[in-house]
Enzyme design. Structure first.
Site, mmCIF file in Angstrom:
data_model
loop_
_atom_site.group_PDB
_atom_site.id
_atom_site.type_symbol
_atom_site.label_atom_id
_atom_site.label_comp_id
_atom_site.label_asym_id
_atom_site.label_seq_id
_atom_site.Cartn_x
_atom_site.Cartn_y
_atom_site.Cartn_z
ATOM 1 N NE ARG A 51 -2.191 -0.394 3.529
ATOM 2 C CZ ARG A 51 -2.704 -0.942 4.615
ATOM 3 N NH1 ARG A 51 -3.987 -1.104 4.706
ATOM 4 N NH2 ARG A 51 -1.955 -1.332 5.632
ATOM 5 C CE LYS A 181 8.857 -25.796 11.921
ATOM 6 N NZ LYS A 181 9.786 -24.894 12.571
ATOM 7 C CD GLU A 215 5.425 -21.656 19.820
ATOM 8 O OE1 GLU A 215 6.048 -20.956 19.023
ATOM 9 O OE2 GLU A 215 4.195 -21.566 19.990
ATOM 10 C CG ASP A 234 -1.277 -19.748 16.443
ATOM 11 O OD1 ASP A 234 -1.227 -19.165 15.338
ATOM 12 O OD2 ASP A 234 -0.299 -19.828 17.216
ATOM 13 C CG HIS A 239 1.803 -25.471 12.686
ATOM 14 N ND1 HIS A 239 1.770 -25.189 11.346
ATOM 15 C CD2 HIS A 239 1.999 -24.270 13.302
ATOM 16 C CE1 HIS A 239 1.935 -23.883 11.167
ATOM 17 N NE2 HIS A 239 2.072 -23.307 12.339
#
Ligand code: BG6
Length: 482
Positions: A51, A181, A215, A234, A239
């Site tokens: 933009r 991965k 994590e 998420d 995943h």
């Protein structure tokens, strides 16, 4: 170990959202590394579209800075200069008409065109429509999309329908970066490249499987997005689901896009609904250097989970009765992603009950410290009778294969090159995404209906106590998050 770099054809890659975070952290540094490796031909063109009104020089500076900040290898200034020559910047209005003619003129005929939608999903429809309306897409064009692919089954179907108006399924590349991965692909090599494991890979020999993606980071600057999603949307819907599929699927006939994706889809469709008492949700508390979850997302009444653990059953011939325990969370004890296949006890121990219980385990470490460990039972050395102990047969890929740090392409590098090659094996098909939502929706809707509130857990822990109980009440135990 010598890696083999097969250059792709020259291409025109348009990155919508070229000034955004993903482009800076992953896309430009990834392309540059492929350029350095000789895989990205010098005649390729990378068009940054966004933009903002930026001069070419300002855009090049932005890309240069992102490469310097996020490319963890040494390179010569001259290489960077040559890479910057491939760049072009066009100011574009995703919802209007500005910039589209310039884009059309900038693209070269008869060359692969890839359009990377690194923008909010609310713009996917407009971008697809405008590419079509301005006759910018050719038969040799593809689009690349980032998750989230909808928030539930209904919205993912709507999104797929919008895209299908302008593109065939073969032109749509839905990224789940876990599939890019190295070690995630290794799951397929380990399973289908060895004779050793596959005969044991079923309910007769496997007691249970644990999939952990833990994590240490929190929600960071993504509070608004995350609070609207939670760990289930998420991480699990995509995943962890992909990991589950690769571990559980039947051997595809060939390592080809639809053979692999057909098998993954069958796994998702065979998942049982999950009972509420087989799910534990958690929310992290504060730590020495960070606030608690609710403060972090600026929503003091948030009921969104930053941790989830669940027991999943797959109702098919191979896996009936074998629980798959999945867990993922933020602000946990360590960063660790692994899959543990825990085998059953032997039917009979010739060493008598005093030898104790010993179960073989195959641990596939996805990150960090990629490798595999196999727990085998041996005799404890020395006198004192037949005492048995479990020891790991351990292989760390970087040591065994002599891989230098940072030598393996990052997930995004590999996936972008696959887009150019036209190989969809490591991308999600529309029906896979929809099936994953069809399984996830009742779980999330159940939380909403029951007004479920996640359990608090300490930052730096292994998650809420209830997640330990989930396995303990069945006589099992999570592997330690070190
Ligand atoms: C992303 C999630 O898709 O994956 C993030 O949105 C998560 O919340 C990240 O942190 C984890 O990826 P990786 O590659 O660091 O394991």
């Amino acid at each position: 170990m010598v890696s083999r770099v097969i250059p792709v054809e020259s291409f025109d890659l348009v990155i919508f959202g070229a000034t955004g975070d993903l482009a800076k952290r992953k896309i430009f540094p990834g392309l540059f590394r492929r350029f350095l490796a000789g895989q990205m031909p010098k005649k390729s063109q990378v068009v940054g579209a966004a933009r903002s009104s930026l001069s070419q020089k300002t855009f090049n500076d932005l890309v240069e800075n992102s490469i310097k900040s996020f490319t963890e290898i040494n390179f010569r200034d001259n290489d960077l200069k040559n890479f910057l020559l491939c760049l072009n910047y066009i100011q574009i209005d995703a919802n209007g008409s500005k910039g589209w003619n310039e884009l059309k003129t900038a693209l070269r005929p008869k060359i692969i065109r890839a359009f990377y939608f690194s923008v909010s999903p609310s713009l996917f429809g407009s971008l697809a429509e405008r590419l079509h309306k301005h006759e910018i897409t050719t038969e040799n064009s593809r689009i690349v999309l980032e998750k989230p692919f909808g928030r539930n089954l209904k919205t993912s179907k709507q999104l797929n329908a919008i895209l299908a108006e302008h593109f065939t399924e073969e032109q749509i590349y839905r990224i789940d970066h876990y599939l890019g991965k190295e070690t995630v692909q290794n799951l397929m090599a380990i399973r289908f490249g060895n004779m050793l494991f596959e005969p044991l890979w079923n309910a007769q020999y496997v007691d249970h499987i644990q999939i952990t993606v833990s994590e240490t980071v929190g929600v960071g600057g993504r509070g608004e997005y995350y609070d609207h999603s939670g760990a289930m949307r998420d991480m699990v819907q995509n995943h962890l689901m992909q990991l589950l599929c690769l571990i559980a699927m039947e051997p595809p006939a060939r390592f080809e896009p639809d053979s692999v994706r057909d098998e993954k889809l069958k796994v998702i469709r065979a998942l049982d609904p999950v009972a509420p008492h087989h799910i534990v949700r958690g929310q992290y508390g504060s730590g020495v250097d960070h606030p608690d979850y609710r403060t972090g997302v600026n929503n003091k009444n948030s009921k969104t989970e930053s941790f989830v653990a669940l027991k999943v059953n797959i109702s098919n011939y191979r896996w009936a009765g074998v629980p798959f325990y999945l867990r993922t969370g933020k602000r946990l004890k360590a960063r660790k992603s692994e899959i543990a296949v825990i085998f059953k006890e032997k039917p009979h121990s010739i060493f008598g009950p005093e030898a104790g219980n010993h179960q073989n385990a195959l641990i596939i470490r996805l990150q960090p410290d990629e490798g595999i460990t196999m727990d085998v039972t041996i005799k404890e050395p020395g006198p004192g009778g037949m005492r048995l102990i479990d020891v790991p047969l351990d292989m760390t890929f970087s040591e065994t294969l002599g891989i230098e740090e940072n030598a393996v392409p990052d997930a995004y590098e590999r996936l972008i090159m696959d887009v150019i090659r036209g190989n969809q094996t490591l991308f999600m098909r529309g029906d896979e995404v929809e099936a994953a939502w069809a399984w996830t929706d009742p779980i999330i809707n159940g939380w909403v209906d029951r007004n479920d509130v996640p359990k608090p857990y300490d930052s730096g822990s292994s998650g809420p106590q209830d997640s330990l109980t989930l396995l303990e009440r069945e006589g099992r135990k999570w592997r330690e998050i070190p």
